[in-house]
Motif scaffolding. Structure first.
Motif, PDB file in Angstrom:
ATOM      1  N   GLN A   1       0.883  -1.173   0.000  1.00 47.63           N
ATOM      2  CA  GLN A   1       0.000   0.000   0.000  1.00 47.63           C
ATOM      3  C   GLN A   1       0.915   1.215   0.000  1.00 47.63           C
ATOM      4  OE1 GLN A   1      -3.503   0.624  -0.071  1.00 47.63           O
ATOM      5  NE2 GLN A   1      -2.648   2.678  -0.329  1.00 47.63           N
ATOM      6  N   MET A   2       0.948   1.962  -1.085  1.00 50.32           N
ATOM      7  CA  MET A   2       1.810   3.141  -1.142  1.00 50.32           C
ATOM      8  C   MET A   2       1.292   4.220  -0.199  1.00 50.32           C
ATOM      9  SD  MET A   2       3.174   4.626  -4.712  1.00 50.32           S
ATOM     10  CE  MET A   2       3.885   3.439  -5.817  1.00 50.32           C
ATOM     11  N   THR A   3       2.202   4.931   0.444  1.00 52.34           N
ATOM     12  CA  THR A   3       1.793   6.087   1.247  1.00 52.34           C
ATOM     13  C   THR A   3       1.697   7.299   0.316  1.00 52.34           C
ATOM     14  OG1 THR A   3       4.054   6.764   1.704  1.00 52.34           O
ATOM     15  CG2 THR A   3       3.051   5.196   3.247  1.00 52.34           C
ATOM     16  N   ARG A   4       1.011   8.329   0.810  1.00 51.36           N
ATOM     17  CA  ARG A   4       0.918   9.559   0.009  1.00 51.36           C
ATOM     18  C   ARG A   4       2.321  10.116  -0.259  1.00 51.36           C
ATOM     19  NH1 ARG A   4      -2.971  12.930  -1.603  1.00 51.36           N
ATOM     20  NH2 ARG A   4      -4.545  11.680  -0.548  1.00 51.36           N
ATOM     21  N   ALA A   5       3.178  10.097   0.778  1.00 52.52           N
ATOM     22  CA  ALA A   5       4.542  10.628   0.613  1.00 52.52           C
ATOM     23  C   ALA A   5       5.312   9.846  -0.448  1.00 52.52           C
ATOM     24  CB  ALA A   5       5.280  10.580   1.945  1.00 52.52           C
ATOM     25  N   GLN A   6       5.188   8.528  -0.444  1.00 50.00           N
ATOM     26  CA  GLN A   6       5.870   7.708  -1.463  1.00 50.00           C
ATOM     27  C   GLN A   6       5.365   8.046  -2.869  1.00 50.00           C
ATOM     28  OE1 GLN A   6       4.952   3.778   0.216  1.00 50.00           O
ATOM     29  NE2 GLN A   6       7.116   3.250   0.026  1.00 50.00           N
ATOM     30  N   ALA A   7       4.050   8.190  -3.013  1.00 55.51           N
ATOM     31  CA  ALA A   7       3.479   8.477  -4.333  1.00 55.51           C
ATOM     32  C   ALA A   7       3.895   9.870  -4.810  1.00 55.51           C
ATOM     33  CB  ALA A   7       1.955   8.355  -4.278  1.00 55.51           C
ATOM     34  N   GLU A   8       3.925  10.836  -3.898  1.00 59.88           N
ATOM     35  CA  GLU A   8       4.326  12.199  -4.279  1.00 59.88           C
ATOM     36  C   GLU A   8       5.792  12.234  -4.700  1.00 59.88           C
ATOM     37  OE1 GLU A   8       1.116  14.787  -1.659  1.00 59.88           O
ATOM     38  OE2 GLU A   8       3.170  14.609  -0.924  1.00 59.88           O
ATOM     39  N   THR A   9       6.640  11.487  -3.996  1.00 51.35           N
ATOM     40  CA  THR A   9       8.057  11.405  -4.382  1.00 51.35           C
ATOM     41  C   THR A   9       8.185  10.730  -5.738  1.00 51.35           C
ATOM     42  OG1 THR A   9       8.764  11.292  -2.095  1.00 51.35           O
ATOM     43  CG2 THR A   9      10.304  10.411  -3.722  1.00 51.35           C
ATOM     44  N   PHE A  10       7.501   9.602  -5.882  1.00 52.68           N
ATOM     45  CA  PHE A  10       7.625   8.815  -7.103  1.00 52.68           C
ATOM     46  C   PHE A  10       7.237   9.626  -8.334  1.00 52.68           C
ATOM     47  CE2 PHE A  10       6.142   5.890 -10.326  1.00 52.68           C
ATOM     48  CZ  PHE A  10       7.280   5.111 -10.459  1.00 52.68           C
ATOM     49  N   TYR A  11       6.114  10.341  -8.261  1.00 50.79           N
ATOM     50  CA  TYR A  11       5.631  11.115  -9.407  1.00 50.79           C
ATOM     51  C   TYR A  11       5.998  12.601  -9.283  1.00 50.79           C
ATOM     52  CZ  TYR A  11       3.052   7.418 -11.871  1.00 50.79           C
ATOM     53  OH  TYR A  11       2.705   6.310 -12.607  1.00 50.79           O
ATOM     54  N   GLY A  12       7.046  12.918  -8.522  1.00 52.37           N
ATOM     55  CA  GLY A  12       7.469  14.302  -8.303  1.00 52.37           C
ATOM     56  C   GLY A  12       7.699  15.084  -9.585  1.00 52.37           C
ATOM     57  N   VAL A  13       8.149  14.399 -10.633  1.00 56.26           N
ATOM     58  CA  VAL A  13       8.400  15.050 -11.921  1.00 56.26           C
ATOM     59  C   VAL A  13       7.118  15.671 -12.499  1.00 56.26           C
ATOM     60  CG1 VAL A  13       8.076  12.913 -13.258  1.00 56.26           C
ATOM     61  CG2 VAL A  13       9.523  14.718 -14.180  1.00 56.26           C
ATOM     62  N   HIS A  14       5.960  15.156 -12.069  1.00 59.84           N
ATOM     63  CA  HIS A  14       4.681  15.652 -12.598  1.00 59.84           C
ATOM     64  C   HIS A  14       3.988  16.625 -11.650  1.00 59.84           C
ATOM     65  CE1 HIS A  14       4.941  12.982 -15.942  1.00 59.84           C
ATOM     66  NE2 HIS A  14       4.818  11.884 -15.241  1.00 59.84           N
ATOM     67  N   LYS A  15       4.704  17.144 -10.618  1.00 68.51           N
ATOM     68  CA  LYS A  15       3.978  17.882  -9.567  1.00 68.51           C
ATOM     69  C   LYS A  15       3.330  19.181 -10.035  1.00 68.51           C
ATOM     70  CE  LYS A  15       7.923  19.928  -7.087  1.00 68.51           C
ATOM     71  NZ  LYS A  15       8.999  19.205  -7.809  1.00 68.51           N
ATOM     72  N   GLU A  16       3.820  19.743 -11.138  1.00 69.20           N
ATOM     73  CA  GLU A  16       3.183  20.966 -11.659  1.00 69.20           C
ATOM     74  C   GLU A  16       2.023  20.670 -12.618  1.00 69.20           C
ATOM     75  OE1 GLU A  16       4.112  23.538 -10.163  1.00 69.20           O
ATOM     76  OE2 GLU A  16       5.973  22.706  -9.329  1.00 69.20           O
TER      77      GLU A  16
END
Ligand code: GTP
Ligand code: MG
Length: 140
Positions: free
Chosen positions: A41-56
């Motif tokens: 089960q991914m955490t929100r922090a893990q998912a945000e790090t993983f897809y950080g390139v798409h944060k904008e």
């Protein structure tokens, strides 16, 4: 072509529909070997790090919410030119544009719920593998 390793995620839309075996059969049928695999089960922090390139990007919030909406299966795949080979096997990001026989054509529901992730380059593959696996969990 050299033997490479790439990072794969079987996404929540696929785990929810219990079709991880169907995805794995397509992976193995394409000549790629699953050398590490775990259901998490991914955490929100893990998912945000993983897809950080798409944060904008406008869909970032939706993407993170989706990735933590159910378990995922994280994997390391190994084979000849594994990074580009897996991108071919996955098919286009939007399943409407994916070629028959690809995972996204056969399994995905929409551009968001598109069943799988695969690394896009050597550097990103190494970073993504290291985010989820230690070296002793990968057995080729
Ligand atoms: P990944 O292997 O998951 O990185 O897919 P990709 O490399 O084919 O696509 P990209 O890196 O451009 O986008 C990352 C992910 O964001 C996609 O796989 C989709 O799940 C999601 N995504 C891309 N575009 C959209 C969109 O317009 N709406 C939503 N909801 N999600 C999107
Ligand atoms: Mg991508």
């Amino acid at each position: 072509m050299a033997i490479e390793r790439t990072f794969s995620i079987i996404k929540p839309d696929a785990t929810k529909r219990n079709i991880t075996g169907k995805v794995n059969a397509l992976i193995e049928g394409a000549g790629l070997k699953i050398v590490a695999q775990k259901r998490i089960q991914m955490t929100r922090a893990q998912a945000e790090t993983f897809y950080g390139v798409h944060k904008e990007r406008p869909f970032f919030g939706e993407l993170v919410d989706f990735m933590i909406s159910a378990p995922v299966v994280v994997q390391v795949l190994e084979g000849e030119g594994a990074i580009s080979r897996y991108r071919e096997v996955m098919g286009a990001t939007n399943p409407a544009n994916a070629v028959p026989g690809t995972i996204r054509k056969e399994c995905a529901l929409s551009v968001g719920e598109n069943s799988v992730h695969g690394s896009d380059a050597t550097e990103t593959a190494a970073i993504e593998i290291a985010q989820f696996f230690s070296a002793n969990e990968i057995v080729g």
